[in-house]
Motif scaffolding. Structure first.
Motif, PDB file in Angstrom:
ATOM      1  N   THR A  22     -54.801 -43.366  53.109  1.00  0.00           N
ATOM      2  CA  THR A  22     -55.241 -43.937  54.387  1.00  0.00           C
ATOM      3  C   THR A  22     -54.131 -44.841  54.926  1.00  0.00           C
ATOM      4  O   THR A  22     -53.260 -45.272  54.183  1.00  0.00           O
ATOM      5  N   GLN A  30     -58.544 -50.586  53.305  1.00  0.00           N
ATOM      6  CA  GLN A  30     -59.105 -49.407  52.641  1.00  0.00           C
ATOM      7  C   GLN A  30     -58.138 -48.883  51.572  1.00  0.00           C
ATOM      8  O   GLN A  30     -58.568 -48.375  50.537  1.00  0.00           O
ATOM      9  N   ASP A  37     -55.082 -47.573  56.731  1.00  0.00           N
ATOM     10  CA  ASP A  37     -55.759 -48.863  56.802  1.00  0.00           C
ATOM     11  C   ASP A  37     -55.455 -49.652  55.524  1.00  0.00           C
ATOM     12  O   ASP A  37     -55.769 -49.213  54.419  1.00  0.00           O
TER      13      ASP A  37
END
Length: 66
Positions: free
Chosen positions: A37, A42, A39
């Protein structure tokens, strides 16, 4: 995670001393694509999840009887 390369879990059974018998078990490759990911928050969570998956696989491999 950065490269997307599969991780091959390996379990070593034995006392790991020179000239002693050790057995090496190879597990199935673990796909990391589902953990990737962009992010940052995350990513941290996914690293922890992947670490647990890898740890569980290594434990399974080292508990196998010779």
């Amino acid at each position: 995670l950065k490269t997307g390369a599969k991780i091959l879990p390996i379990g070593i059974v034995g006392n790991a001393k020179p000239f002693k018998k050790n057995v090496i078990y190879y597990g199935k490759p673990i796909e990391v694509a589902e953990y990737q990911t962009k992010d940052k928050e995350q990513e941290k969570i996914n690293k922890e999840k992947l670490t647990l998956v890898l740890k569980e696989e290594i434990i399974k491999l080292t508990n196998e009887s010779i």
